[in-house]
Enzyme design. Structure first.
Site, PDB file in Angstrom:
ATOM      1  N   LYS A 126       0.838  -1.029  -0.062  1.00 36.28           N
ATOM      2  CA  LYS A 126      -0.081   0.194   0.008  1.00 36.28           C
ATOM      3  C   LYS A 126       1.000   1.499   0.052  1.00 36.28           C
ATOM      4  O   LYS A 126       1.095   1.669   1.208  1.00 36.28           O
ATOM      5  CB  LYS A 126      -0.855  -0.013   1.206  1.00 36.28           C
ATOM      6  CG  LYS A 126      -2.122   0.791   1.014  1.00 36.28           C
ATOM      7  CD  LYS A 126      -3.328   0.437   2.160  1.00 36.28           C
ATOM      8  CE  LYS A 126      -4.482   1.669   2.323  1.00 36.28           C
ATOM      9  NZ  LYS A 126      -5.076   1.742   1.016  1.00 36.28           N
TER      10      LYS A 126
HETATM   11  N1  PPE Z   1      -7.789  -1.885  -2.684  1.00 36.92           N
HETATM   12  C1  PPE Z   1      -7.317  -0.746  -2.833  1.00 36.92           C
HETATM   13  C2  PPE Z   1      -6.559  -0.215  -4.175  1.00 36.92           C
HETATM   14  C3  PPE Z   1      -7.488  -0.010  -1.662  1.00 36.92           C
HETATM   15  O1  PPE Z   1      -6.857   1.141  -1.850  1.00 36.92           O
HETATM   16  C4  PPE Z   1      -8.179  -0.347  -0.420  1.00 36.92           C
HETATM   17  C5  PPE Z   1      -8.353   0.363   0.810  1.00 36.92           C
HETATM   18  C6  PPE Z   1      -8.679  -1.814  -0.584  1.00 36.92           C
HETATM   19  C7  PPE Z   1      -8.457  -2.458  -1.788  1.00 36.92           C
HETATM   20  C8  PPE Z   1      -9.241  -2.523   0.557  1.00 36.92           C
HETATM   21  O2  PPE Z   1      -8.581  -2.892   1.600  1.00 36.92           O
HETATM   22  P1  PPE Z   1      -8.959  -2.914   3.127  1.00 36.92           P
HETATM   23  O3  PPE Z   1      -9.128  -1.388   3.469  1.00 36.92           O
HETATM   24  O4  PPE Z   1      -7.785  -3.647   3.715  1.00 36.92           O
HETATM   25  O5  PPE Z   1     -10.129  -3.578   3.091  1.00 36.92           O
HETATM   26  N2  PPE Z   1      -8.458   1.839   0.423  1.00 36.92           N
HETATM   27  C9  PPE Z   1      -8.063   2.625   1.685  1.00 36.92           C
HETATM   28  C10 PPE Z   1      -7.807   3.940   1.013  1.00 36.92           C
HETATM   29  C11 PPE Z   1      -8.925   4.746   0.487  1.00 36.92           C
HETATM   30  C12 PPE Z   1      -8.587   6.120   0.311  1.00 36.92           C
HETATM   31  O6  PPE Z   1      -9.161   6.929  -0.484  1.00 36.92           O
HETATM   32  O7  PPE Z   1      -7.425   6.672   0.549  1.00 36.92           O
HETATM   33  C13 PPE Z   1      -9.268   2.474   2.617  1.00 36.92           C
HETATM   34  O8  PPE Z   1     -10.442   2.186   2.455  1.00 36.92           O
HETATM   35  O9  PPE Z   1      -9.029   2.729   3.693  1.00 36.92           O
END
Ligand code: PPE
Length: 304
Positions: free
Chosen positions: A159
């Protein structure tokens, strides 16, 4: 989405006033996009605010740093404690939490090895990420013209701030075209994920979500949803999903910390029944789970 300030931000080991958490314009990560971050939510429960799967988020932050060869100056346990401190100091019953580690001021050029690492944790109130109607009315999706990262160009399991350039290009393209969010295909043409969420496709009572090999982040909400769905009696598979699979889905939803579980009502103007029965059941169970209302998942909550 505008930020609502709170009192304090945790910065390199101490809580400091929100307005003083500033950095220099020559901060390394600002120039080269190599920071690692997390998005976490704390929810109001009967026993006060609880952070959902906090330790696992900090473990993923450490994994992201490892992929980037970034040495984090704080252990997972120290970051967990710092997060609890930050949430407690905010006085908020529920909030969004953003830890970030980045290369600081003092070095320029692409060799990151001599760079110092700064770490910050902020929290603030953040509402429904894809809009208040996302769970009931659903969101309109567009398959992006932008391709998701290949594993050998940008590591999608990390990330990393820089990975989100690709996400922002896709998000803005989708919004400008009148959609709510974009679905990203990988270089092989399979579905990977959305700009900030993982995706689930429902058909014939089975839910399918793309694997990390397709370029999806290892989502913590995705993992929670897979457990919840299985416990509700739905079959869940991790498998390749094609663009056509999206169009003929009987239901579709996306999930992430910020977006929670949000239904999809169309992809590229092909309507999808919305919200589907599995989506509704899972969204409801997830909403109760994060608030500590489901006993079997209480271990996922880390009280502050
Ligand atoms: N894919 C991506 C690309 C992603 O950024 C997130 C979270 C997920 C999947 C889901 O991951 P999880 O939160 O572990 O279930 N995205 C984060 C950032 C959003 C933003 O705009 O900044 C979030 O949901 O916090």
């Amino acid at each position: 989405m505008p930020i609502t300030p709170t009192d304090k931000i945790w910065f390199n080991g101490a809580l400091i006033p929100w307005d003083e958490a500033r950095i220099h314009v020559l901060t390394h990560s600002l120039h080269y996009g190599m920071g690692v971050f997390e998005g976490i939510r704390a929810y109001e429960t009967d026993r006060g605010p609880a952070v959902f799967r906090l330790t696992e988020h900090m473990e993923r932050l450490h994994d992201s740093a490892k992929i980037m060869m970034m040495q984090l100056p704080y252990s997972v346990d120290e970051l967990v404690e710092a997060t609890k401190l930050t949430v407690r100091a905010s006085g908020l019953p529920s909030c969004y939490i953003r830890p970030i580690a980045f290369y600081g001021y003092g070095e320029m050029g692409l060799n990151t090895l001599p760079c110092s690492v700064d770490v910050a944790i902020a929290c603030w109130p953040w509402g429904a990420y894809l809009g208040d109607d996302a769970v009931t009315k659903g969101v309109r999706m567009k398959v992006s013209s932008w391709t998701r990262h290949d594993h050998n160009s940008m590591p999608p399991l990390a990330k990393t701030t820089g990975n989100y350039v690709n996400s922002s290009l896709a998000k803005v393209e989708a919004l400008k075209a009148g959609y709510d969010e974009a679905i990203m295909l990988n270089p092989l043409g399979f579905v990977s994920e959305c700009t900030g969420e993982n995706i689930f496709v429902g058909r014939g009572g089975v839910l399918i979500t793309p694997p990390t090999s397709a370029g999806a982040l290892r989502g913590i909400t995705q993992d929670s949803v897979m457990t919840i769905a299985a416990d509700l009696g739905f079959e869940v598979r991790v498998d390749d999903v094609s663009r056509s699979d999206l169009y003929v889905a009987e239901e579709l939803f996306v999930c992430g910390t910020a977006a929670e579980v949000s239904a999809v009502n169309s992809v590229d103007d092909r309507p999808i029944p919305c919200p589907g029965p599995m989506t509704t059941a899972i969204a409801d169970e997830y909403a109760r789970t994060v608030r500590g209302k489901v006993d079997r998942y209480k271990d996922w909550l880390e009280h502050v």
